[in-house]
Motif scaffolding. Structure first.
Motif, PDB file in Angstrom:
ATOM      1  N   MET A   1       0.847  -1.177   0.000  1.00  0.00           N
ATOM      2  CA  MET A   1       0.000   0.000   0.000  1.00  0.00           C
ATOM      3  C   MET A   1       0.889   1.236   0.000  1.00  0.00           C
ATOM      4  SD  MET A   1      -2.703   1.310   2.860  1.00  0.00           S
ATOM      5  CE  MET A   1      -4.277   0.964   2.105  1.00  0.00           C
ATOM      6  N   LEU A   2       0.489   2.232  -0.772  1.00  0.00           N
ATOM      7  CA  LEU A   2       1.176   3.520  -0.772  1.00  0.00           C
ATOM      8  C   LEU A   2       0.190   4.621  -0.438  1.00  0.00           C
ATOM      9  CD1 LEU A   2       3.459   3.590  -3.954  1.00  0.00           C
ATOM     10  CD2 LEU A   2       4.145   3.307  -1.584  1.00  0.00           C
ATOM     11  N   ASN A   3       0.622   5.524   0.412  1.00  0.00           N
ATOM     12  CA  ASN A   3      -0.139   6.726   0.734  1.00  0.00           C
ATOM     13  C   ASN A   3       0.819   7.891   0.588  1.00  0.00           C
ATOM     14  OD1 ASN A   3      -2.619   5.460   1.773  1.00  0.00           O
ATOM     15  ND2 ASN A   3      -1.244   4.687   3.331  1.00  0.00           N
ATOM     16  N   GLY A   4       0.340   8.970   0.010  1.00  0.00           N
ATOM     17  CA  GLY A   4       1.197  10.140  -0.116  1.00  0.00           C
ATOM     18  C   GLY A   4       0.360  11.397  -0.086  1.00  0.00           C
ATOM     19  N   GLN A   5       1.046  12.500   0.133  1.00  0.00           N
ATOM     20  CA  GLN A   5       0.352  13.785   0.140  1.00  0.00           C
ATOM     21  C   GLN A   5       1.333  14.892  -0.183  1.00  0.00           C
ATOM     22  OE1 GLN A   5      -1.189  13.916   4.110  1.00  0.00           O
ATOM     23  NE2 GLN A   5       0.639  14.839   4.951  1.00  0.00           N
ATOM     24  N   PHE A  13      -3.076  10.865  -2.065  1.00  0.00           N
ATOM     25  CA  PHE A  13      -3.413   9.712  -2.892  1.00  0.00           C
ATOM     26  C   PHE A  13      -3.167   8.444  -2.102  1.00  0.00           C
ATOM     27  CE2 PHE A  13       0.932  10.997  -4.093  1.00  0.00           C
ATOM     28  CZ  PHE A  13       1.637   9.861  -3.722  1.00  0.00           C
ATOM     29  N   THR A  14      -3.835   7.397  -2.517  1.00  0.00           N
ATOM     30  CA  THR A  14      -3.655   6.088  -1.898  1.00  0.00           C
ATOM     31  C   THR A  14      -3.875   5.011  -2.947  1.00  0.00           C
ATOM     32  OG1 THR A  14      -4.256   4.687  -0.029  1.00  0.00           O
ATOM     33  CG2 THR A  14      -6.048   5.862  -1.102  1.00  0.00           C
ATOM     34  N   THR A  15      -3.160   3.928  -2.788  1.00  0.00           N
ATOM     35  CA  THR A  15      -3.361   2.736  -3.599  1.00  0.00           C
ATOM     36  C   THR A  15      -3.076   1.527  -2.721  1.00  0.00           C
ATOM     37  OG1 THR A  15      -2.692   1.501  -5.575  1.00  0.00           O
ATOM     38  CG2 THR A  15      -0.997   2.867  -4.522  1.00  0.00           C
ATOM     39  N   ASP A  16      -3.786   0.449  -2.957  1.00  0.00           N
ATOM     40  CA  ASP A  16      -3.583  -0.775  -2.189  1.00  0.00           C
ATOM     41  C   ASP A  16      -2.397  -1.578  -2.715  1.00  0.00           C
ATOM     42  OD1 ASP A  16      -5.705  -0.271  -0.497  1.00  0.00           O
ATOM     43  OD2 ASP A  16      -7.148  -1.309  -1.771  1.00  0.00           O
ATOM     44  N   PRO A  42      -5.861   3.667 -13.817  1.00  0.00           N
ATOM     45  CA  PRO A  42      -6.650   4.693 -13.116  1.00  0.00           C
ATOM     46  C   PRO A  42      -7.516   4.167 -11.977  1.00  0.00           C
ATOM     47  CG  PRO A  42      -6.706   5.076 -15.471  1.00  0.00           C
ATOM     48  CD  PRO A  42      -6.011   3.748 -15.273  1.00  0.00           C
ATOM     49  N   GLU A  43      -8.077   2.997 -12.138  1.00  0.00           N
ATOM     50  CA  GLU A  43      -8.955   2.459 -11.092  1.00  0.00           C
ATOM     51  C   GLU A  43      -8.194   1.975  -9.861  1.00  0.00           C
ATOM     52  OE1 GLU A  43      -8.108  -0.889 -14.025  1.00  0.00           O
ATOM     53  OE2 GLU A  43      -8.671   1.212 -14.217  1.00  0.00           O
ATOM     54  N   GLN A  44      -6.875   1.946  -9.920  1.00  0.00           N
ATOM     55  CA  GLN A  44      -6.071   1.447  -8.804  1.00  0.00           C
ATOM     56  C   GLN A  44      -5.635   2.539  -7.826  1.00  0.00           C
ATOM     57  OE1 GLN A  44      -3.088  -0.417 -11.332  1.00  0.00           O
ATOM     58  NE2 GLN A  44      -3.857  -2.434 -10.754  1.00  0.00           N
ATOM     59  N   VAL A  45      -5.899   3.794  -8.159  1.00  0.00           N
ATOM     60  CA  VAL A  45      -5.436   4.912  -7.339  1.00  0.00           C
ATOM     61  C   VAL A  45      -6.610   5.819  -6.993  1.00  0.00           C
ATOM     62  CG1 VAL A  45      -3.921   6.941  -7.252  1.00  0.00           C
ATOM     63  CG2 VAL A  45      -3.181   4.882  -8.462  1.00  0.00           C
ATOM     64  N   GLN A  46      -6.661   6.238  -5.743  1.00  0.00           N
ATOM     65  CA  GLN A  46      -7.651   7.224  -5.334  1.00  0.00           C
ATOM     66  C   GLN A  46      -6.922   8.514  -4.974  1.00  0.00           C
ATOM     67  OE1 GLN A  46      -9.988   6.242  -1.877  1.00  0.00           O
ATOM     68  NE2 GLN A  46     -11.185   8.108  -2.022  1.00  0.00           N
ATOM     69  N   VAL A  47      -7.291   9.595  -5.646  1.00  0.00           N
ATOM     70  CA  VAL A  47      -6.724  10.914  -5.368  1.00  0.00           C
ATOM     71  C   VAL A  47      -7.802  11.748  -4.689  1.00  0.00           C
ATOM     72  CG1 VAL A  47      -5.756  13.024  -6.363  1.00  0.00           C
ATOM     73  CG2 VAL A  47      -5.172  10.799  -7.351  1.00  0.00           C
ATOM     74  N   ALA A  87      -5.403   2.194 -24.273  1.00  0.00           N
ATOM     75  CA  ALA A  87      -4.690   1.002 -23.831  1.00  0.00           C
ATOM     76  C   ALA A  87      -3.567   1.337 -22.855  1.00  0.00           C
ATOM     77  CB  ALA A  87      -4.140   0.245 -25.036  1.00  0.00           C
ATOM     78  N   VAL A  88      -3.110   2.580 -22.865  1.00  0.00           N
ATOM     79  CA  VAL A  88      -2.022   2.975 -21.967  1.00  0.00           C
ATOM     80  C   VAL A  88      -2.501   3.925 -20.871  1.00  0.00           C
ATOM     81  CG1 VAL A  88      -0.217   2.609 -23.693  1.00  0.00           C
ATOM     82  CG2 VAL A  88      -1.255   4.870 -23.460  1.00  0.00           C
ATOM     83  N   ALA A  89      -3.805   3.943 -20.618  1.00  0.00           N
ATOM     84  CA  ALA A  89      -4.356   4.819 -19.578  1.00  0.00           C
ATOM     85  C   ALA A  89      -3.674   4.530 -18.254  1.00  0.00           C
ATOM     86  CB  ALA A  89      -5.860   4.627 -19.449  1.00  0.00           C
ATOM     87  N   ARG A  90      -3.242   5.599 -17.574  1.00  0.00           N
ATOM     88  CA  ARG A  90      -2.551   5.417 -16.301  1.00  0.00           C
ATOM     89  C   ARG A  90      -2.681   6.639 -15.426  1.00  0.00           C
ATOM     90  NH1 ARG A  90       3.873   5.388 -17.537  1.00  0.00           N
ATOM     91  NH2 ARG A  90       3.227   3.963 -19.113  1.00  0.00           N
ATOM     92  N   VAL A  91      -2.475   6.395 -14.158  1.00  0.00           N
ATOM     93  CA  VAL A  91      -2.231   7.433 -13.169  1.00  0.00           C
ATOM     94  C   VAL A  91      -0.865   7.109 -12.584  1.00  0.00           C
ATOM     95  CG1 VAL A  91      -2.918   8.432 -10.960  1.00  0.00           C
ATOM     96  CG2 VAL A  91      -4.659   7.796 -12.631  1.00  0.00           C
TER      97      VAL A  91
END
Length: 121
Positions: A1-5, A13-16, A42-47, A87-91
């Motif tokens: 898990m990553l959390n940052g600010q 942001f956070t990701t599992d 994109p669906e893996q990260v919450q900002v 196909a390369v959509a990302r956050v």
């Protein structure tokens, strides 16, 4: 898990998921930002933005938007735009916004985004 600010904690942001590598790019903008990027779908990260919205900067062909806090100015992440291939959509989150212990031990790869678009190691 990553959390940052960002510095003022307005943008977080956070990701599992834990990335297997961080990218240190030398393109003209990443070199100036000093970011280390962790890439996700994109669906893996919450900002989350507590107040207002992020400010964005788009460069080149406008396929990605760099997001920064409107208060402290930290670059927190970038997202592909609708001009990019879906196909390369990302956050991509700036791992420098995470506590050091969360990213300690994750491999950092140097990417030549300035000339050849290849990893240098």
């Amino acid at each position: 898990m990553l959390n940052g600010q960002c510095h003022c904690a307005n943008v977080s942001f956070t990701t599992d998921l834990l990335p297997t590598l961080l990218t240190d790019c030398n393109c003209s903008i990443c070199l100036r930002y000093g970011a280390r990027w962790a890439h996700f779908r994109p669906e893996q990260v919450q900002v989350t933005v507590r107040q207002g919205s992020t400010r964005t900067y788009s460069r080149g062909e406008h396929c990605i938007d760099f997001h920064h806090c409107p208060d402290c100015g930290c670059v927190t992440h970038y997202c592909t735009t609708d001009k990019a291939d879906p196909a390369v959509a990302r956050v991509s989150i700036n791992a420098r916004m995470c506590p050091p212990e969360q990213v300690q031990g994750i491999q950092v790869r140097l990417f030549d985004g300035a000339d050849r678009f290849v990893f240098l190691d």
